[in-house]
Design an enzyme around this catalytic site. Sequence first.
Site, PDB file in Angstrom:
ATOM      1  N   HIS A  86     -81.023  29.399  14.638  1.00 56.81           N
ATOM      2  CA  HIS A  86     -80.292  30.412  13.870  1.00 56.81           C
ATOM      3  C   HIS A  86     -79.922  31.602  14.749  1.00 56.81           C
ATOM      4  O   HIS A  86     -78.760  32.017  14.798  1.00 56.81           O
ATOM      5  CB  HIS A  86     -81.130  30.867  12.670  1.00 56.81           C
ATOM      6  CG  HIS A  86     -80.589  32.099  11.993  1.00 56.81           C
ATOM      7  ND1 HIS A  86     -79.448  32.080  11.219  1.00 56.81           N
ATOM      8  CD2 HIS A  86     -81.003  33.391  12.006  1.00 56.81           C
ATOM      9  CE1 HIS A  86     -79.193  33.302  10.784  1.00 56.81           C
ATOM     10  NE2 HIS A  86     -80.119  34.124  11.246  1.00 56.81           N
ATOM     11  N   ASP A 115     -48.382  36.464  26.815  1.00 59.88           N
ATOM     12  CA  ASP A 115     -49.620  35.681  26.741  1.00 59.88           C
ATOM     13  C   ASP A 115     -50.683  36.494  27.480  1.00 59.88           C
ATOM     14  O   ASP A 115     -50.419  37.619  27.904  1.00 59.88           O
ATOM     15  CB  ASP A 115     -49.435  34.299  27.392  1.00 59.88           C
ATOM     16  CG  ASP A 115     -50.429  33.265  26.845  1.00 59.88           C
ATOM     17  OD1 ASP A 115     -51.624  33.594  26.752  1.00 59.88           O
ATOM     18  OD2 ASP A 115     -50.010  32.142  26.515  1.00 59.88           O
ATOM     19  N   TRP A 149     -84.759  32.977  20.198  1.00 63.57           N
ATOM     20  CA  TRP A 149     -83.477  33.139  20.892  1.00 63.57           C
ATOM     21  C   TRP A 149     -83.645  33.925  22.173  1.00 63.57           C
ATOM     22  O   TRP A 149     -82.788  33.875  23.041  1.00 63.57           O
ATOM     23  CB  TRP A 149     -82.396  33.738  19.987  1.00 63.57           C
ATOM     24  CG  TRP A 149     -82.384  35.232  19.850  1.00 63.57           C
ATOM     25  CD1 TRP A 149     -83.056  35.967  18.930  1.00 63.57           C
ATOM     26  CD2 TRP A 149     -81.643  36.167  20.645  1.00 63.57           C
ATOM     27  NE1 TRP A 149     -82.807  37.299  19.101  1.00 63.57           N
ATOM     28  CE2 TRP A 149     -81.937  37.453  20.149  1.00 63.57           C
ATOM     29  CE3 TRP A 149     -80.764  36.060  21.725  1.00 63.57           C
ATOM     30  CZ2 TRP A 149     -81.393  38.618  20.693  1.00 63.57           C
ATOM     31  CZ3 TRP A 149     -80.227  37.222  22.257  1.00 63.57           C
ATOM     32  CH2 TRP A 149     -80.542  38.480  21.746  1.00 63.57           C
ATOM     33  N   SER A 179     -68.171  31.056  30.086  1.00 63.21           N
ATOM     34  CA  SER A 179     -66.994  31.148  29.218  1.00 63.21           C
ATOM     35  C   SER A 179     -66.678  32.601  28.906  1.00 63.21           C
ATOM     36  O   SER A 179     -65.531  33.048  29.043  1.00 63.21           O
ATOM     37  CB  SER A 179     -67.261  30.366  27.932  1.00 63.21           C
ATOM     38  OG  SER A 179     -66.458  30.834  26.890  1.00 63.21           O
ATOM     39  N   SER A 180     -67.706  33.353  28.504  1.00 60.50           N
ATOM     40  CA  SER A 180     -67.495  34.759  28.156  1.00 60.50           C
ATOM     41  C   SER A 180     -67.021  35.563  29.357  1.00 60.50           C
ATOM     42  O   SER A 180     -66.126  36.404  29.241  1.00 60.50           O
ATOM     43  CB  SER A 180     -68.790  35.383  27.630  1.00 60.50           C
ATOM     44  OG  SER A 180     -69.157  34.780  26.425  1.00 60.50           O
ATOM     45  N   HIS A 263     -79.649  43.879  25.521  1.00 60.05           N
ATOM     46  CA  HIS A 263     -79.199  45.044  24.768  1.00 60.05           C
ATOM     47  C   HIS A 263     -77.707  45.319  24.902  1.00 60.05           C
ATOM     48  O   HIS A 263     -77.056  45.572  23.887  1.00 60.05           O
ATOM     49  CB  HIS A 263     -80.024  46.305  25.001  1.00 60.05           C
ATOM     50  CG  HIS A 263     -79.816  47.210  23.829  1.00 60.05           C
ATOM     51  ND1 HIS A 263     -80.493  47.064  22.651  1.00 60.05           N
ATOM     52  CD2 HIS A 263     -78.886  48.145  23.597  1.00 60.05           C
ATOM     53  CE1 HIS A 263     -80.015  47.892  21.762  1.00 60.05           C
ATOM     54  NE2 HIS A 263     -79.039  48.565  22.296  1.00 60.05           N
ATOM     55  N   GLU A 265     -75.668  43.151  25.062  1.00 65.27           N
ATOM     56  CA  GLU A 265     -75.141  42.129  24.153  1.00 65.27           C
ATOM     57  C   GLU A 265     -74.908  42.702  22.749  1.00 65.27           C
ATOM     58  O   GLU A 265     -73.937  42.351  22.083  1.00 65.27           O
ATOM     59  CB  GLU A 265     -76.119  40.950  24.103  1.00 65.27           C
ATOM     60  CG  GLU A 265     -75.715  39.826  23.155  1.00 65.27           C
ATOM     61  CD  GLU A 265     -74.753  38.837  23.782  1.00 65.27           C
ATOM     62  OE1 GLU A 265     -74.131  39.177  24.808  1.00 65.27           O
ATOM     63  OE2 GLU A 265     -74.627  37.720  23.254  1.00 65.27           O
ATOM     64  N   TYR A 267     -74.024  45.680  22.027  1.00 65.43           N
ATOM     65  CA  TYR A 267     -72.767  46.440  22.043  1.00 65.43           C
ATOM     66  C   TYR A 267     -71.583  45.524  22.281  1.00 65.43           C
ATOM     67  O   TYR A 267     -70.470  45.816  21.835  1.00 65.43           O
ATOM     68  CB  TYR A 267     -72.861  47.580  23.060  1.00 65.43           C
ATOM     69  CG  TYR A 267     -73.959  48.528  22.642  1.00 65.43           C
ATOM     70  CD1 TYR A 267     -73.759  49.352  21.546  1.00 65.43           C
ATOM     71  CD2 TYR A 267     -75.211  48.516  23.237  1.00 65.43           C
ATOM     72  CE1 TYR A 267     -74.773  50.156  21.071  1.00 65.43           C
ATOM     73  CE2 TYR A 267     -76.229  49.320  22.779  1.00 65.43           C
ATOM     74  CZ  TYR A 267     -76.004  50.141  21.698  1.00 65.43           C
ATOM     75  OH  TYR A 267     -77.012  50.911  21.217  1.00 65.43           O
ATOM     76  N   SER A 278     -61.640  50.744  13.291  1.00 65.80           N
ATOM     77  CA  SER A 278     -60.688  51.778  13.717  1.00 65.80           C
ATOM     78  C   SER A 278     -59.239  51.360  13.473  1.00 65.80           C
ATOM     79  O   SER A 278     -58.351  52.210  13.447  1.00 65.80           O
ATOM     80  CB  SER A 278     -60.869  52.087  15.208  1.00 65.80           C
ATOM     81  OG  SER A 278     -62.170  52.543  15.450  1.00 65.80           O
ATOM     82  N   HIS A 312     -86.257  49.447  25.546  1.00 63.48           N
ATOM     83  CA  HIS A 312     -86.763  49.815  24.212  1.00 63.48           C
ATOM     84  C   HIS A 312     -87.106  48.565  23.393  1.00 63.48           C
ATOM     85  O   HIS A 312     -87.658  48.681  22.309  1.00 63.48           O
ATOM     86  CB  HIS A 312     -85.823  50.779  23.470  1.00 63.48           C
ATOM     87  CG  HIS A 312     -84.532  50.194  22.998  1.00 63.48           C
ATOM     88  ND1 HIS A 312     -83.400  50.950  22.840  1.00 63.48           N
ATOM     89  CD2 HIS A 312     -84.177  48.953  22.650  1.00 63.48           C
ATOM     90  CE1 HIS A 312     -82.415  50.179  22.408  1.00 63.48           C
ATOM     91  NE2 HIS A 312     -82.861  48.970  22.286  1.00 63.48           N
ATOM     92  N   HIS A 313     -86.793  47.386  23.926  1.00 65.82           N
ATOM     93  CA  HIS A 313     -87.277  46.137  23.310  1.00 65.82           C
ATOM     94  C   HIS A 313     -88.693  45.819  23.767  1.00 65.82           C
ATOM     95  O   HIS A 313     -89.269  44.841  23.330  1.00 65.82           O
ATOM     96  CB  HIS A 313     -86.356  44.975  23.686  1.00 65.82           C
ATOM     97  CG  HIS A 313     -84.969  45.119  23.150  1.00 65.82           C
ATOM     98  ND1 HIS A 313     -84.565  44.557  21.967  1.00 65.82           N
ATOM     99  CD2 HIS A 313     -83.887  45.783  23.629  1.00 65.82           C
ATOM    100  CE1 HIS A 313     -83.301  44.851  21.739  1.00 65.82           C
ATOM    101  NE2 HIS A 313     -82.862  45.598  22.728  1.00 65.82           N
ATOM    102  N   THR A 338     -72.352  56.975  18.861  1.00 65.82           N
ATOM    103  CA  THR A 338     -72.250  56.074  17.709  1.00 65.82           C
ATOM    104  C   THR A 338     -72.028  56.886  16.435  1.00 65.82           C
ATOM    105  O   THR A 338     -71.192  56.532  15.600  1.00 65.82           O
ATOM    106  CB  THR A 338     -73.531  55.221  17.584  1.00 65.82           C
ATOM    107  OG1 THR A 338     -73.850  54.701  18.879  1.00 65.82           O
ATOM    108  CG2 THR A 338     -73.340  54.080  16.632  1.00 65.82           C
ATOM    109  N   LYS A 341     -68.458  58.143  16.153  1.00 64.70           N
ATOM    110  CA  LYS A 341     -67.519  57.151  15.622  1.00 64.70           C
ATOM    111  C   LYS A 341     -67.574  57.122  14.101  1.00 64.70           C
ATOM    112  O   LYS A 341     -66.536  57.121  13.423  1.00 64.70           O
ATOM    113  CB  LYS A 341     -67.865  55.760  16.164  1.00 64.70           C
ATOM    114  CG  LYS A 341     -67.262  55.492  17.520  1.00 64.70           C
ATOM    115  CD  LYS A 341     -67.614  54.105  17.985  1.00 64.70           C
ATOM    116  CE  LYS A 341     -66.914  53.784  19.278  1.00 64.70           C
ATOM    117  NZ  LYS A 341     -65.805  52.844  19.111  1.00 64.70           N
ATOM    118  N   ARG A 460     -92.681  39.066  12.433  1.00 61.37           N
ATOM    119  CA  ARG A 460     -91.572  38.131  12.386  1.00 61.37           C
ATOM    120  C   ARG A 460     -92.026  36.781  12.924  1.00 61.37           C
ATOM    121  O   ARG A 460     -93.074  36.672  13.556  1.00 61.37           O
ATOM    122  CB  ARG A 460     -90.382  38.677  13.173  1.00 61.37           C
ATOM    123  CG  ARG A 460     -90.659  38.855  14.643  1.00 61.37           C
ATOM    124  CD  ARG A 460     -89.630  39.742  15.314  1.00 61.37           C
ATOM    125  NE  ARG A 460     -88.317  39.089  15.404  1.00 61.37           N
ATOM    126  CZ  ARG A 460     -87.350  39.470  16.260  1.00 61.37           C
ATOM    127  NH1 ARG A 460     -87.547  40.477  17.082  1.00 61.37           N
ATOM    128  NH2 ARG A 460     -86.204  38.862  16.274  1.00 61.37           N
TER     129      ARG A 460
END
Lengths: 567, 309
Positions: A86, A115, A149, A179-180, A263, A265, A267, A278, A312-313, A338, A341, A460
């Site tokens: 998941h 293109d 994950w 790919s990314s 982290h 990731e 963002y 926006s 911070h993780h 943040t 925004k 968890r």
Amino acid sequence: MASVDYAARKAPRPQIVTDKVRPEPKGWLSWITTTDHKRIGILYLWTVAIFFVLGGVEALLIRVQLGAPENTLLSPERYNQLFTMHGTTMIFLVVVPVWAGLANYLLPLMIGARDVAFPRLNAWSYWMFLFGGLALYASFFWTPPEAGWFSYVPLSTKEYSPSGGQDAWIFMAHLTGLSSMLGAVNFIATIHNMRAPGMGWGRLPLFVWTILIYSYLIVLALSSLTATVTMLLTDRHFGTNFFDPANGGSALLWQHLFWFFGHPEVYIFVLPAFGVFSEVIPVFARKPIFGYKAIAAATAAIAFLGMLVWAHHMFATPSATVVLAFFMLSSFVIAVPTGVKIFNWIATLWRGTIEFRVALLYAVGGIGTFLIGGITGIFLAVFPVDWQLTDTYFVVAHMHYVAFGGSAFAMFAALYFWFPKLTGRMLSESMGKVSFWLTLVGFHTTFLVQHSAGLSGMPRRVFEYPIDAGWQAYNLISTVGAFIIALGVLVTIVNVVRSLKVGTLAGPDPWKANTLEWFTTSPPPEHNFDAVPRIRSVEPMKDCRRQVEEATGAQQHLESGRPMAHV
Amino acid sequence: MAGFASITLVRRALAPALLALLVTAAPAGAGLVLPEAGPSENAENIRTLYGIILILAVIVFVGVEGVLIFCMFKYRARKGRVAAQIHGNTRLEIGWTVGAAVILVFLTIATFVMLPGIKNPAASDVDMNGNPVAANAAFAATDQGAPPEGDVLNIKVDGQQYVWQYTYPSIDDKKVFAYTDLYVPVGMTVTLDIGSNDVQHSWWIPALGGKADALPGYVNKTWFKVTEPGEWRGQCAELCGRNHANMYARVIGLPFEEWRAWYDEQAADIETAEQEAAEGRRQLEEQQGEEAVEGTGGGQATNTDGESE
């Protein structure tokens, strides 16, 4: 000084239109060989949709298992596999590639390009993404990965996870990572070089701004991930000891390297969602975006700071207090752009004339939900408090408020907003509203109580909990909520399938929107534009309508309260 | 800006009310809106810090979400209404940027004020003989960190799939270890040296403070001091494999004398068990030796073949 022919300068550049010469390619083979950014975008989006449903079904199985204490529906092994699949699916195969898909389709249209810069590389990016996903899901026929994950070592090493599922996970990370990164390089080259005449950095649509920053983040962060999983691969199979403390390696090293990707990731998947907010909000508030420069600058600031908050993780790991303090403060600082925004979006709604279209509802619902995720993020950033909260359902709730509130709600806002452009047909607004309210109510039913479950001590990733732990009510509510979300998503799926055939014809610009993609037909021809207007502001379509109105006297602006599709 | 003004009013009225509510509801709110906290200072301090953040969070949440929802109702498109074409307001934008920063500066100060009470072990109320320690004898100076003066009980905690092992310090040359249930004396500061024998785990008793991850190759430290007898439950908080959900821990606080009695009994049990095991081994070896003699007809050969048997 020689005289300059200003009239000739302002005229659109001549283009050769070839769509009547070469027929549009047809048949399934044309989808495999295509290098058209729009077709690749649609391939991405359908693939993401399928993975989203798979990840959703896995989530429902998890919730059914936890709906009752000491449930024996799933074995611990199966349960660990499900939450690993998941999380991996939703992160690597949904919330990140969905923006690659949407940007593929929209980015050249929004900047008036024919293109992307490297169309064949673009096709390769898609196919690597697809096969990355297939590599992961193929493991379902053998043994899926079960180390979560983020695959912490030593649990993910050969000794404790001997099955090939973990290798499938590594393979998936390699393929989707490459790919990314290639996709990101493509977007960067396209945005830097192929903007319409007059589209300076101050006139770039905000969605394109976020895709640019998203791309830079991918290049920086995903390279760390691909290196890290390669180290795990060689530890597992080729005798290296990067992560083995018995041989001079370090288990903590994995955490640092993984979260250095992990982290940013967050963002990577939430900045394009901000871009969607926006774009959608000014259109339906019928107001210019409030503080364009601040929003663009905040995007860049979030990305920069996002590279500096990874530990911070890891507040509960054996780390020096000064390290913890640094990462607390950097996480605090990132809350400021943040917040800026969010304030800007609200100020855009302020004194507007807000049309309650489904896209707007999803955008506002997403902002309101994300706000809660942002606020709980402050609790988690305070490291002594995080010692209580980390690895509990409080974090599960926080993370879903960010990922679902930020990214998934924006996904649906984008779907309802751009579906007319992609297909030439409108989605049903009434079904969309039903879907929105079900999803919103279902979401908060599922995840709000999970904060309390975490505060009362539920960690968890537990496949069961004792009857006397007192977590039963929270979990039951959560499970009911998950099915309400599923129902909401199902309504949108039905809406999409139905509207593809019977939806109202949209025309080029059903919303009377602001950006250049609405200048061409829906769906656009293979070459996108016959001519591109010179860009004079961040709202070129508004400028075009004003010009037409001045030239012809025919009213082009919106009479408030009447939906534009019927004007 | 009438909306903003009314929000400010709501804030002024709401903040003290919330504070009062929070203070009175603290024990009842544990678990629902506040973290668990039992009779250990660190957990209580974490809960207080959480409460401070919660008050600010509720104010920000009500303020921002309130304006958002207000806009949705107030500025809904109606016939004849025209949207104000505002592109920005530099002063307002600088204002809310600074405002957000000020809240975070306040939280930073609050955190560092509270931190020593959470991180640094408190002084024990009893010494290793069970005698009370005078309250003012604990600290030489207020800023003194760990280790505190006086006795502490230092226990080595090792995680392994799927059980916690505790190794106690040796008193009177006794050897004591235990699994799952951690018996501690009331009033004695307990410091934990946390490690792992296999994968990652995380030590956590919610009522007695925060988590400390157990990583192989590292020693992590945390502490607690229970001030009343009781029993507090927790479980491993870091995914450690298939039975992660069943890796429980329990801290049992006993008055010093009772704890000491438990310690001695546990030491005696372990000694008896070890003697029995040693006896069993000896018997087995003898038996094997006899068999080897019968089988090969020579003791010398047994030794060289021992490996392969």
